[in-house]
Write an enzyme that holds these catalytic residues in place. Structure first.
Site, PDB file in Angstrom:
ATOM      1  N   GLU A 105     -35.791 -29.389 -27.097  1.00 42.84           N
ATOM      2  CA  GLU A 105     -36.335 -30.016 -28.308  1.00 42.84           C
ATOM      3  C   GLU A 105     -36.698 -28.987 -29.371  1.00 42.84           C
ATOM      4  O   GLU A 105     -36.458 -29.189 -30.550  1.00 42.84           O
ATOM      5  CB  GLU A 105     -37.540 -30.895 -27.971  1.00 42.84           C
ATOM      6  CG  GLU A 105     -37.187 -32.165 -27.224  1.00 42.84           C
ATOM      7  CD  GLU A 105     -36.207 -33.053 -27.993  1.00 42.84           C
ATOM      8  OE1 GLU A 105     -36.141 -32.974 -29.229  1.00 42.84           O
ATOM      9  OE2 GLU A 105     -35.497 -33.821 -27.324  1.00 42.84           O
ATOM     10  N   TYR A 116     -42.974 -35.240 -33.939  1.00 45.20           N
ATOM     11  CA  TYR A 116     -41.689 -35.600 -33.344  1.00 45.20           C
ATOM     12  C   TYR A 116     -41.528 -35.028 -31.948  1.00 45.20           C
ATOM     13  O   TYR A 116     -41.206 -35.728 -30.990  1.00 45.20           O
ATOM     14  CB  TYR A 116     -40.498 -35.154 -34.219  1.00 45.20           C
ATOM     15  CG  TYR A 116     -39.257 -35.133 -33.383  1.00 45.20           C
ATOM     16  CD1 TYR A 116     -38.660 -36.326 -32.992  1.00 45.20           C
ATOM     17  CD2 TYR A 116     -38.750 -33.948 -32.853  1.00 45.20           C
ATOM     18  CE1 TYR A 116     -37.570 -36.339 -32.126  1.00 45.20           C
ATOM     19  CE2 TYR A 116     -37.676 -33.942 -31.993  1.00 45.20           C
ATOM     20  CZ  TYR A 116     -37.084 -35.140 -31.639  1.00 45.20           C
ATOM     21  OH  TYR A 116     -36.035 -35.135 -30.768  1.00 45.20           O
ATOM     22  N   ASP A 156     -37.348 -38.962 -35.614  1.00 46.03           N
ATOM     23  CA  ASP A 156     -36.677 -37.778 -36.132  1.00 46.03           C
ATOM     24  C   ASP A 156     -35.789 -38.198 -37.301  1.00 46.03           C
ATOM     25  O   ASP A 156     -35.764 -39.358 -37.692  1.00 46.03           O
ATOM     26  CB  ASP A 156     -35.855 -37.100 -35.036  1.00 46.03           C
ATOM     27  CG  ASP A 156     -34.555 -37.823 -34.806  1.00 46.03           C
ATOM     28  OD1 ASP A 156     -34.562 -39.068 -34.905  1.00 46.03           O
ATOM     29  OD2 ASP A 156     -33.534 -37.175 -34.557  1.00 46.03           O
ATOM     30  N   CYS A 213     -24.219 -43.237 -37.477  1.00 44.23           N
ATOM     31  CA  CYS A 213     -24.961 -43.490 -38.711  1.00 44.23           C
ATOM     32  C   CYS A 213     -25.375 -42.153 -39.331  1.00 44.23           C
ATOM     33  O   CYS A 213     -26.552 -41.857 -39.509  1.00 44.23           O
ATOM     34  CB  CYS A 213     -26.178 -44.358 -38.413  1.00 44.23           C
ATOM     35  SG  CYS A 213     -26.972 -45.061 -39.876  1.00 44.23           S
TER      36      CYS A 213
END
Length: 290
Positions: free
Chosen positions: A38, A121, A139, A192
């Site tokens: 992450e 996040y 995010d 997307c």
DNA sequence: CAGGCGTGGGT
DNA sequence: TACCCAAGCCT
């Protein structure tokens, strides 16, 4: 309000068929592996993270392994991932985990949030993906998907708003929140997308507010574009690359040759030192921190 | 809260 | 070719 399942079900089904096989998503990934991934993925594409993450997991399979190293080694093995202060923060995470949490990555959002380099996040992501907890994971991918699907906007606002958070929370399923979070993120990452969304391949194109509205162009405030050429950031990058590659003291002359403007070079070097990314030694030389 | 902070691949 | 921008965080 919309019916949450109208969006959830097709996205979850799509994820079942289209999820990438990323190592930090496998069942044998540890919470530490998830945390490292992450931090590395902040503002950094998956393809560039993969080899570095793999090396880190071999070299430092647990927080204690990294905590036992100097911060400079973390910076060295960060390579060219970018934003090297993240390597320092990850090293700080490892030390805090060992010192305060028995060597185990915390599972609690608030505790995670208190670690260096872990913001809203990342705390939500680690709690969700490493421990299966239920959080709104917001995010840039998720924010973009929700802006389009729910708000009929091409792009989300520059800063996360309470309205966005409300929408995200309303969509969290009562069971399987973590899978939902990663599924929406994946849709944003693969379909997307910001630039050229692949609406033809989208599982919710018939339910997407933006698509149904005819994909109106973004008309909000200008989004921040970043310059790089000639900036202090570029200069810092050049200097740090020299320090990373050399094992040991680097004479100042070796730094002078990689950036012409001496005023900017000195400023950048001072910045690296005050950030903890470099150390000055006696005799006008420098190195990664020990 | 706006600006600083790396790097390289896609369009 | 020049942008655009990629799983943000910190001050």
């Amino acid at each position: 309000m919309y019916e949450p399942n109208r969006l959830r079900e097709p996205i979850l089904d799509w994820y079942s068929e289209n999820a990438r096989d990323l190592p930090w998503r496998r069942t044998d990934a540890t919470p530490w592996g998830v945390l490292v991934s992450e931090i590395m993925l902040q503002q950094t594409p998956v393809a560039r993270v993969l080899p570095i993450w793999t090396m880190w997991m071999v070299r430092w399979p647990t927080p204690a392994d990294l905590a036992a190293e100097s911060s400079g080694e973390a910076v060295r093995h960060w390579g060219r991932l970018g934003y090297p202060r993240r390597a320092l923060r990850l090293h700080g995470c490892a030390q805090a985990i060992v010192a305060d949490h028995g060597g185990e990555v915390p599972s609690d959002y608030t505790t995670l949030r208190s670690l260096p380099g872990i913001g809203d996040y990342t705390a939500a992501a680690v709690a969700s993906f490493a421990y299966g907890k239920s959080h709104a994971v917001l995010d840039t991918n998720v924010r973009r998907v929700l802006a389009r699907a729910v708000s009929a906007e091409e792009f989300p606002p520059n800063a996360t708003t309470s309205a966005e958070r409300r929408i995200a929370e309303a969509l969290i399923p009562p069971v399987g929140a973590a899978r939902w979070a990663v599924a929406v993120m994946e849709l944003g990452a693969l379909v997307c997308t910001a630039r050229a969304p692949r609406c033809a391949d989208c599982p919710i194109k018939a339910r997407c507010a933006w698509h149904l509205a005819g994909k109106p162009a973004y008309d909000g405030p200008a989004r921040k574009g970043q310059t790089y050429e000639g900036t202090d950031r570029q200069c810092r990058g050049r200097l740090l690359a020299v320090l990373r590659q050399a094992h040991g003291a680097v004479p100042k002359a070796a730094l002078d040759v990689v950036w012409h403007d001496s005023v900017q070079r000195e400023r950048a070097l001072d910045g690296l030192i005050s950030d903890g990314l470099a150390e000055a030694l006696d005799g006008d030389s420098y190195r990664l921190p020990v």
